[in-house]
Design an enzyme around this catalytic site. Structure first.
Site, PDB file in Angstrom:
ATOM      1  N   SER A  98       9.084 -28.663  13.244  1.00 53.85           N
ATOM      2  CA  SER A  98       8.006 -29.159  12.666  1.00 53.85           C
ATOM      3  C   SER A  98       7.953 -30.421  11.906  1.00 53.85           C
ATOM      4  O   SER A  98       8.502 -30.465  10.616  1.00 53.85           O
ATOM      5  CB  SER A  98       7.373 -27.970  11.554  1.00 53.85           C
ATOM      6  OG  SER A  98       7.107 -26.675  12.151  1.00 53.85           O
ATOM      7  N   LYS A 174       0.319 -26.932  14.605  1.00 51.64           N
ATOM      8  CA  LYS A 174       1.072 -26.295  13.491  1.00 51.64           C
ATOM      9  C   LYS A 174       0.651 -26.575  12.058  1.00 51.64           C
ATOM     10  O   LYS A 174       0.948 -25.768  11.155  1.00 51.64           O
ATOM     11  CB  LYS A 174       2.568 -26.721  13.759  1.00 51.64           C
ATOM     12  CG  LYS A 174       3.616 -26.452  12.786  1.00 51.64           C
ATOM     13  CD  LYS A 174       3.923 -24.827  12.840  1.00 51.64           C
ATOM     14  CE  LYS A 174       5.047 -24.614  12.140  1.00 51.64           C
ATOM     15  NZ  LYS A 174       5.405 -23.067  12.221  1.00 51.64           N
ATOM     16  N   LYS A 242       7.699 -28.824   2.598  1.00 52.84           N
ATOM     17  CA  LYS A 242       7.722 -29.743   3.468  1.00 52.84           C
ATOM     18  C   LYS A 242       6.702 -29.744   4.438  1.00 52.84           C
ATOM     19  O   LYS A 242       5.868 -30.757   4.666  1.00 52.84           O
ATOM     20  CB  LYS A 242       9.468 -29.817   4.273  1.00 52.84           C
ATOM     21  CG  LYS A 242       9.331 -30.809   5.168  1.00 52.84           C
ATOM     22  CD  LYS A 242       8.999 -30.298   6.754  1.00 52.84           C
ATOM     23  CE  LYS A 242       9.897 -29.179   7.129  1.00 52.84           C
ATOM     24  NZ  LYS A 242       9.668 -28.886   8.731  1.00 52.84           N
TER      25      LYS A 242
END
Length: 291
Positions: A98, A174, A242
């Site tokens: 990701s 995502k 993150k």
């Protein structure tokens, strides 16, 4: 694109190891590499072949799958002095990491120009349990032919693969996924805290809400984990922060209005400041309980 006859896998954390186990179980021969070599040993015992470096892997594998922590790790593994571009067998990189859509588009352009390699960004949703059971949802961006060539391998650990567009499209999907996950986790934490303050049995919320509009996999999974600290992590606070940081940055680039996300990010920042960065995601409840 014709089929890809050999596969390598870089990044053997909880997710990556589960994916490789599924690949081996499906009968694929897999070369593996991890920055910490000891993580490869259990997979080698199952039949995987350990590569000395990403460059060594690239000598033997037409498809290389990545499942790494962040953009820096991905970039170094591909472009670094011992990276994938040092040898020429690789035809497709399938990135389950990701990272930002911008970084994905940049890397895709670089590897195509330098070595003719197609890059498919294919972040996943479903957690370690989804990887273990082979039911991950994969959101993909990149060349449709390259995605189709990698599909036989992805089928070992996924339930569905959706192609959303050109390079970076999978990462955008995502970010949408993580927007909903992070926000929902904070809402569940506050609901559990509210239930406890009201004197009702918070442990019965999953049962009470089952089948209603508030029901979800997250509700059923995380209420028990919030009430009883889990022995094993299925995702860390630091990793989610993150991802949320990536969402905030990406939202700014397209001028998307996201005030709720800003509040959610602050919850995860608070958790990090309380020393919970490496704890399971369920520990976000501890922040709701101290606010």
């Amino acid at each position: 694109m014709t089929s890809l006859s050999s596969v390598g896998f870089c990044g053997l954390g909880l997710m990556g190891s589960a994916m490789v186990s599924r690949l081996l179980g499906a009968g694929h021969s897999v070369r593996v590499w991890n920055r910490s070599p000891e993580k490869a040993r259990p997979l080698v015992q199952l039949g995987a072949v350990a590569a000395e470096s990403p460059a060594d892997m690239a000598q033997h594998c037409e498809l290389v799958i990545l499942c790494l922590t962040d953009e820096a790790a991905v970039s170094d593994l591909v472009l670094g002095p011992h990276g994938l571009l040092r040898n020429g067998a690789v035809r497709v990189v399938l990135d389950h990491s990701s990272i930002s859509p911008e970084a994905t588009a940049r890397l895709a352009s670089q590897v195509k120009a330098a070595a003719g390699i197609d890059w498919v960004d294919a972040p996943v949703s479903g957690g370690v349990s989804g990887a273990t059971s082979g039911t991950l949802a994969i959101m993909a961006g990149g060349d449709p032919g390259a995605l189709a060539a990698a599909m036989p391998y992805m089928q070992a650990y996924s339930r569905q693969v959706t192609h959303l567009g050109s390079s970076g499209a999978g990462q955008w999907a995502k970010l949408c996924n993580q927007t909903m996950v992070a926000t929902t986790l904070c809402a569940i934490a506050e609901a559990v805290h509210l239930a406890q303050r009201a004197g009702i049995d918070a442990g019965k919320l999953p049962q009470a809400l089952a089948g209603g509009w508030a029901d979800s996999v997250l509700l059923q999974t995380f209420v028990p984990r919030m009430l009883a600290p889990p022995d094993e992590s299925i995702g860390s606070v630091a990793t989610m922060l993150k991802d949320v940081d990536n969402i905030v940055e990406a939202a700014h680039t397209v001028n998307a209005y996201a005030p709720v996300l800003a509040a959610v990010r602050q919850r995860f920042v608070d958790a990090r400041q309380q020393g919970l960065a490496q704890e399971d995601l369920s520990h976000i409840y501890r922040v709701a309980g101290t606010a």
